[in-house]
Design an enzyme around this catalytic site. Structure first.
Site, PDB file in Angstrom:
ATOM      1  N   HIS A 129     124.122  26.072 -11.699  1.00  0.00           N
ATOM      2  CA  HIS A 129     124.293  24.623 -11.533  1.00  0.00           C
ATOM      3  C   HIS A 129     125.574  24.056 -12.146  1.00  0.00           C
ATOM      4  O   HIS A 129     125.645  22.871 -12.454  1.00  0.00           O
ATOM      5  CB  HIS A 129     123.080  23.855 -12.101  1.00  0.00           C
ATOM      6  N   GLU A 131     116.352  20.219  -2.069  1.00  0.00           N
ATOM      7  CA  GLU A 131     115.491  20.976  -2.990  1.00  0.00           C
ATOM      8  C   GLU A 131     115.855  20.636  -4.417  1.00  0.00           C
ATOM      9  O   GLU A 131     115.005  20.498  -5.280  1.00  0.00           O
ATOM     10  CB  GLU A 131     115.658  22.483  -2.737  1.00  0.00           C
TER      11      GLU A 131
END
Ligand code: NAG
Ligand code: NAG
Ligand code: NAG
Length: 708
Positions: free
Chosen positions: A509, A396
């Site tokens: 992230h 993804e």
């Protein structure tokens, strides 16, 4: 005649009492059981998360295959038939990076070499696997070396470049420094390229991600991103494997060459690198020129930001390698007993840029909890009416690749059989429930949240905390490319929902998105995870077991009316006739009202009669109309110049892939016409209005179920 009716009624009553004697446990019993505390297990969810996040697990890497095997084993041990759907796809990894700054060209000896490392803190339990974290990079970034003066461009939005233009700053030929936080990073790079920049650095300003900065605020003491923390991520602007646009990638199948991929325009054509707050600030100190606006500035104690260009000169070098790597979607199927050919699909991705405790494995842990609860329901005799499909996507992070390849491969099957897609990218980012959906699911979400307890306040329901002091909850729409719902909604036209606790989170992230962060700051008791599993699973159960699909197209029509108002505001005094669109929405309203009463009629009728074959067909026929109506909003030509996007009501903003737009084609045509100011360009706006009006009319026709 009368006698006949009475006899039939008596017979029906007798039949239904016999029916009751032998009637199986009602589905509602199992639904209550599903969300009951006897089946909820925060310790088990916490264990799943701990196991999934032991190592960094980027798509295509061994650690992610290990995580896939774990998901497979939990599904299988929950009596769910499970298989892996693998795809060979284009992935990129960093090979070498270097970044230096010469603050003043007159003093070349003042050069600074950035080490581009995220720091391991003392006592970090993941220190021994920290070397497995990939060097900070942008996936699908262009390899190359550039040296140029820096310009500060705020958040890198189109409007930021407008401000610079007004200040007389030309970014052409420069390297831009943008901060993260308002738009998709791929859009930051694309916008910079279009403005003539030769390279891009994107940093996390501590005003946005660092809690303003200061000892004790950042992880592991606080929830904020440490000064060395870096947000990595993809800068690809397409959806799915870039070498197989629009079709599923396979070993022997057709694949575009590198040149063809570049020509397609979705991969960046200039190099970029993400950098830390500390490095961003160092570079900002070397930028002179005019003072940046107040809203372009950083924290109070940060240096004063100027826009440049220069005098600081940056030397940026990046080399990435592109490989064809194998990714693995894990697909679990619980076959429906009465309508096995109707699918209710749940999805979450597994691959992570680092440890992925929030993004995405809080969602994976919730999915595994659902699998286990459904396993327990099956043991007690429950079987779904329709088929439930549990999907754990791969890649993804690179550009919604795993879900997109799967949807492309199964497109016709899904178009004719999928009831709805329920996405959870991450279950928990922090406090506060939020949801997005295609509007026919609004009511369902509101009802389901009324059944689930607020994990942060046991004296109220999730619905009460979601609504807060408003009269109705805020439900976002699904036009963006932020997560795996994109292919389902925007490519095929499948009703969908997305839900989570919290929205953004500071260590997003970075290598600090680990289990410790979740345990300390995201969800200390894992009760928010439990609530997401309950809600997500309950919505799926209702969709899978309800005799009549719980869709309400009246909400859709009302929402379209609201979008119309926004559209009118966007339109200057031009000769654009919106009447066709107004009219089509009115028709949709009528069709929605009609089908809702048809359903009531069938329900009432059934109360008095045998549940005959005829009634099953009637129910099925009505459900099919409800299922197919969303498909009608798609058009095979798709959005202008972006034909993969078939949905004409919801799609991503052209300037921000994370921004959801209603009537994206009309909006884009208006923007073009405003800048071109030609008759033809305004005619194109009118054409787009007609196209949307036709799509809405098609939806009404399907809902009415009548040939013209
Ligand atoms: C900006 O600079 C480039 C190259 O130096 C030049 O071609 C371009 O016309 C300039 N743009 C403006 C708006 O001055
Ligand atoms: C918990 O919910 C109740 C009922 O809505 C409300 O009265 C109370 O203020 C809430 N407590 C907190 C701490 O928010
Ligand atoms: C589960 O929740 C209970 C009570 O809400 C709490 O005491 C316990 O610590 C939680 N377990 C985990 C693993 O967080």
């Amino acid at each position: 005649m009368i006698i006949k009716t009475v006899a039939a009624t008596l017979l029906a009553i007798a039949a239904s009492s016999i029916f009751l004697l032998f009637s199986p446990t009602p589905k509602s019993f199992y639904h209550s059981l599903f969300i009951s505390s006897s089946l909820s297990d925060n310790a088990s969810i916490s264990n799943h998360l701990h196991t999934l996040t032991r190592r960094p697990h980027v798509a295509g890497q061994e650690a992610n295959a290990e995580a896939a095997a774990y998901v497979l084993s939990i599904f299988t041990s929950s009596s769910i038939k499970t298989h892996i759907a693998p795809y060979p796809v284009a992935l990129t990894y960093p090979v070498s990076r270097s970044l230096t700054l010469t603050p003043s060209p007159q003093e070349p000896q003042s050069q600074i070499n950035f080490n581009l490392q995220q720091e391991i803190y003392g006592g970090d339990p993941y220190a021994d696997v920290a070397h497995e974290v990939l060097p900070t990079f942008h996936a699908f970034a262009k390899s190359g070396t550039v040296t140029a003066p820096v310009v500060y461009v705020n958040y890198g939005r189109l409007e930021d470049y407008e401000v610079l233009k007004q200040m007389g700053v030309n970014v052409s030929g420069s390297i831009v420094l943008a901060r993260y936080g308002k738009i998709y990073r791929g859009s930051i790079v694309q916008t910079a390229y279009e403005a003539g920049a030769v390279g891009v650095l994107v940093y996390t300003d501590r005003k946005d991600y660092g809690g303003g900065g200061g000892e004790g605020k950042w992880f592991p003491d606080g929830k904020w991103l440490p000064p060395s923390g870096v947000q990595v991520g993809t800068v690809y602007n397409g959806v799915g494997d870039p070498t197989t646009p629009g079709w599923a990638s396979s070993e022997e199948g057709e694949r575009l060459s590198d040149d063809e991929v570049e020509k397609a325009g979705d991969v960046p054509l200039i190099p970029s690198l993400p950098v830390s707050a500390a490095d961003g600030e160092t570079i900002l100190r070397a930028i002179g020129g005019q003072l940046a606006n107040d809203d372009w500035q950083g924290s109070e104690d940060a240096p004063t930001y100027r826009v440049g260009p220069g005098p600081g000169i940056v030397h940026l070098s990046y080399t990435g390698k592109q490989v064809i790597g194998t990714i693995e979607n894990v697909i679990g199927v619980i076959e429906g007993t009465e309508e096995p050919d109707r699918f209710v699909i749940l999805g979450n991705h597994r691959d992570a840029w680092t440890f992925g405790a929030v993004d995405p494995n809080s969602g994976t842990a919730a999915l595994l909890e659902i699998a286990q609860r459904l396993g327990k329901l099956q043991k007690r005799g429950w079987k779904p009416r329709r088929t439930i499909v549990l999907c754990n996507w791969d890649a993804e992070e690179y550009g919604l690749i795993g879900s997109t390849e799967w949807v492309e491969e199964n497109r016709q099957m899904l178009a004719s059989r999928a009831i709805a897609y329920l996405n959870v990218n991450s279950a928990v980012y922090g406090p506060g429930f939020s949801a997005s959906a295609t509007p026919q699911l609004d009511e369902l979400l509101k009802q389901a949240t009324q059944q689930v307890q607020d994990p942060d306040n046991s004296s109220q329901t999730l619905y009460q905390s979601w609504v807060g002091s408003c009269s109705s909850p805020m439900i976002d729409r699904l036009g963006s490319g932020e997560s795996d719902f994109a292919a389902f909604v925007q490519h095929v036209g499948i009703p969908a929902a997305d839900m989570a606790f919290g929205k953004g989170y500071p260590v997003y992230h970075s290598m600090y998105d680990d289990f410790i962060w979740m345990q300390k700051f995201g969800d200390p008791m894992f009760q928010r995870h439990v609530a997401v599993a309950s809600l997500w699973g309950l919505v799926a159960l209702w969709l899978a077991d309800a005799e009549f699909l719980p869709f309400n197209y009246l909400s859709y029509a009302l929402e379209l009316q609201r979008h119309m108002k926004d559209l009118e505001d966007e339109l200057p005094d031009k000769n654009i006739n919106l009447a066709p669109l107004f009219k089509s929405i009115e028709e949709l309203k009528k069709a929605a009202t009609k089908i809702n009463s048809q359903r009531e009629e069938i329900e009432q009728h059934k109360g008095w009669q045998f549940i005959g074959k005829n009634d099953h067909f009637k129910v099925r026929e009505l459900n099919d109309r409800l299922m197919m109506a969303e498909r009608a909003f798609t058009d095979q030509d798709g959005l202008l110049g972006r034909s993969w996007y078939k949905h004409l009501i919801y799609g991503p903003s052209k300037h921000d892939d994370y921004g959801s737009k209603s009537f994206p084609g009309i909006g884009e045509a208006i923007e073009k016409a405003k800048s071109l100011k030609t008759t033809e360009s305004w005619e194109l706006v009118q054409h787009e209005v007609w196209r949307v009006a036709r799509a809405v009319r098609h939806a009404s026709q399907i809902i009415n179920g009548e040939l013209t």
